[in-house]
Design an enzyme around this catalytic site. Structure first.
Site: not given
Length: 445
Positions: A219, A221, A223, A244, A319, A342, A369
């Site tokens: 994916g 990011g 990671m 993808e 998340v 995907g 935050k």
């Protein structure tokens, strides 16, 4: 050989001339990522005051999108996305973008059976001597949209790499209504996601599950970048690509000599992808490279296609997860941050592959935050958007380990999930599991 330049010149228009075909109430498509028609978007925005209720679709598009920025009232232009880029996420926060839920392998079917496209505007590479324009790193989504559009306008972008494809990577000049040329800025580099120490710990936890000759879907990011770094430094060899979205993680693996695609059971010798977003070096690598092949997402993301690849390993992020094994990957509460994309496609496909594995990864905690620490393992979602249902989630990983939820009961899932939660939150999660009657007292150690 036939000369296609006569037809090319007959269809050539300025951006301002080409967008005159747009009428109030039309549905317009900008396709995806680098397919954004920069010059046409700018020209269409100039027609704001004479048009009403023009609806535009795109996804993973970098900014600015002029039609969205020029009309906060949304009387004239309404922008929609299939999958939020960082820029489109900010548009959603401002109320200037609406999300369209989808799974990527159905992209072509949506357009074929359900959606109207009055005008498609798509950036392409310069026409070749045979009369073809290449969809480039936008191949994953472009062709089905173009095929179903009433009017097709291509914007020739001199910076677009020419990418070899399996099918539907090109459109012929005879299938185009108008052509637009003009000078473009070089593509901006995608944000660089630097892996954290926790990302690297998670990636290290995955390493024992990956074998020589495995094919990878990574994916977006920090990671996946961490996985790419660790695999590049490992003893693994002959890895493959079926993804993808092609990112710099794959270029890193290629440069380390790990990405050969030699052991793939389909598309042998080819790194397969749908779209690509990354650095200028990534686009240079993909340009005219016979070792890669771009396909529509209806092929790349189709679970039965993925299942044909032995040792298919899918690695995606999320998340949060709740104690029942439901996964939220695309939103914080109801705030849209990305999309389903995907993830479901590869969960089903990779888990059906001989030797395949589908991982969903996350850090065990995050800080808000105000600097307050929160667990990503939650007792139960309440109104959050679920990306992956508990019945289709298999491997989950944090910096504290990897679990497999296939065939597990509710109490077994709760036990395993708490075992990879941050230690500071485990006792509280056990109490929550007890209240929900998904905990056996004999579990507590």
């Amino acid at each position: 050989m036939k000369d296609f330049m006569t037809e090319y010149r007959a269809k050539l228009r300025t951006p301002d001339e080409a967008v005159q075909v747009v009428k109030s109430g039309d549905w317009i498509d900008y396709t995806s990522s680098l397919g954004k028609p920069v010059l046409l978007d700018r020209a269409l925005a100039k027609r704001r005051d004479e048009l009403f209720d023009v609806k535009i679709r795109g996804n993973l598009i970098y900014g600015p999108i002029e039609v969205a920025e020029c009309d906060e009232s949304q009387e004239h232009f309404i922008y929609h996305t299939w999958h939020c880029s960082a820029y489109e996420r900010k548009l959603c926060d401002r109320g200037l973008c609406y999300f369209i839920p989808m799974v990527f392998h159905n992209n072509a079917a949506y357009y074929q059976y359900f959606l109207n496209v009055n005008v498609v505007m798509v950036s392409v590479s310069p026409m070749d001597k045979h009369g073809y324009f290449n969809y480039s790193v936008n191949t994953g989504v472009a062709a089905p949209i173009v095929r179903n559009a009433d009017i097709v306008i291509v914007e020739v972008n001199e910076h677009m790499p020419k990418v070899h494809g399996g099918y539907d990577e090109c459109v012929h000049v005879s299938e185009v209504d108008y052509i637009v040329e003009g000078e473009h800025d070089p593509f901006p580099a995608a944000p660089r996601y630097e892996p954290t120490d926790i990302d690297r710990r998670i990636a290290a936890n995955l390493l024992p599950y990956i074998c020589d000759g495995a094919t990878l879907q990574l994916g977006v990011g920090s990671m996946p970048n961490a996985v790419g770094e660790i695999l590049a430094e490992s003893d693994l060899k002959d890895l493959g690509m079926h993804t993808e979205l092609c990112s710099d993680a794959y270029l890193h693996l290629y440069n380390a000599g790990k990405l050969t695609n030699k052991k793939k059971t389909i598309d042998k010798g080819k790194g397969v992808f749908g779209n690509a977003i990354g650095s200028p070096e990534l686009y240079e690598w993909l340009d005219d490279n016979h070792g890669v092949a771009a396909y529509p997402l209806e092929y790349v993301n189709r679970p039965y296609v993925i299942a044909q690849i032995d040792n298919m390993v899918s690695i995606n992020s999320c998340v949060a997860v709740d104690l029942y094994g439901q996964v939220s990957s695309e939103s914080y509460g109801v705030r849209q941050i990305s999309g389903t994309g995907g993830q479901l496609d590869f969960l089903v496909g990779a888990s059906s592959s001989k030797g395949g594995k589908a991982f969903i990864c996350m850090s065990s905690t995050f800080k808000d935050k105000k600097g307050i620490l929160h667990s990503r393992v939650l007792p139960q979602f309440n109104g959050d958007i679920i990306t992956s249902p508990r019945s289709q989630v298999y491997f989950l990983a944090t910096e504290y380990g990897v679990i497999n939820m296939e065939g597990k009961s509710t109490w077994e899932r709760a036990e395993d999930l708490i075992s990879i939660a941050h230690p500071d939150f485990r006792d509280g999660l056990i109490k929550e599991a007890e209240e929900r009657k998904i905990w056996r007292r004999s579990n507590q150690r």
